[in-house]
Design a protein around this motif. Sequence first.
Motif, PDB file in Angstrom:
ATOM      1  N   GLY A 182       0.804  -1.210   0.000  1.00 13.07           N
ATOM      2  CA  GLY A 182       0.000   0.000   0.000  1.00 13.07           C
ATOM      3  C   GLY A 182       0.839   1.263   0.000  1.00 13.07           C
ATOM      4  N   GLN A 183       0.208   2.343  -0.372  1.00  8.02           N
ATOM      5  CA  GLN A 183       0.864   3.644  -0.463  1.00  8.02           C
ATOM      6  C   GLN A 183       1.123   4.248   0.916  1.00  8.02           C
ATOM      7  OE1 GLN A 183       1.348   5.258  -3.646  1.00  8.02           O
ATOM      8  NE2 GLN A 183       2.627   6.676  -2.531  1.00  8.02           N
ATOM      9  N   GLU A 184       0.193   4.007   1.828  1.00  5.08           N
ATOM     10  CA  GLU A 184       0.281   4.644   3.135  1.00  5.08           C
ATOM     11  C   GLU A 184      -0.367   3.734   4.177  1.00  5.08           C
ATOM     12  OE1 GLU A 184      -1.330   8.827   5.110  1.00  5.08           O
ATOM     13  OE2 GLU A 184      -1.410   8.522   2.957  1.00  5.08           O
ATOM     14  N   TYR A 185       0.225   3.698   5.349  1.00  7.41           N
ATOM     15  CA  TYR A 185      -0.424   2.961   6.427  1.00  7.41           C
ATOM     16  C   TYR A 185      -0.069   3.574   7.769  1.00  7.41           C
ATOM     17  CZ  TYR A 185       4.024   0.391   6.945  1.00  7.41           C
ATOM     18  OH  TYR A 185       5.336   0.051   7.134  1.00  7.41           O
TER      19      TYR A 185
ATOM     20  N   ARG B 133       1.820   6.253  14.637  1.00  6.38           N
ATOM     21  CA  ARG B 133       2.850   6.402  13.603  1.00  6.38           C
ATOM     22  C   ARG B 133       2.262   6.164  12.229  1.00  6.38           C
ATOM     23  NH1 ARG B 133       8.598   4.510  15.147  1.00  6.38           N
ATOM     24  NH2 ARG B 133       8.977   6.384  16.335  1.00  6.38           N
ATOM     25  N   ARG B 134       2.651   7.000  11.296  1.00  2.18           N
ATOM     26  CA  ARG B 134       2.141   6.906   9.934  1.00  2.18           C
ATOM     27  C   ARG B 134       3.323   6.860   8.958  1.00  2.18           C
ATOM     28  NH1 ARG B 134      -2.332  10.935   8.145  1.00  2.18           N
ATOM     29  NH2 ARG B 134      -3.648   9.110   8.277  1.00  2.18           N
ATOM     30  N   LEU B 135       3.217   5.970   7.966  1.00  2.00           N
ATOM     31  CA  LEU B 135       4.236   5.863   6.933  1.00  2.00           C
ATOM     32  C   LEU B 135       3.579   6.110   5.583  1.00  2.00           C
ATOM     33  CD1 LEU B 135       7.096   5.038   5.912  1.00  2.00           C
ATOM     34  CD2 LEU B 135       6.160   2.756   5.620  1.00  2.00           C
TER      35      LEU B 135
END
Length: 71
Positions: free
Chosen positions: A21-24, A29-31
Motif C-alpha cells: 500500500g501507499q500509506e499505512y 505512527r504513519r508511513l
Amino acid sequence: MTLEEQLKQINDAITAIEIGGQEYQIGSRRLKRADLSLLYKRQRELQAQINYENSPNDALANTYVSVFDRR
C-alpha cells in the motif's frame, strides 16, 4: 550508483507499494511511501537511458515524422 542499480531500487519501491500500500498507520505512527506515479515515470526514464546505452543505433527506432503541408 549505476543506472541498473537505480532501476532496481525504483522497482523495489514500486513492488513495496503494490504489495503493502501507499500509506499505512500503526498506532500514532504513519508511513507514506513515495508517489507511485513519480516512481513509474522515473522507471520509464531509467529504462530508456539503459536501452539507449545498450543500443544507441536504435535510439530513434520508435520515432515517427509527420509532414503537414497546408493543403
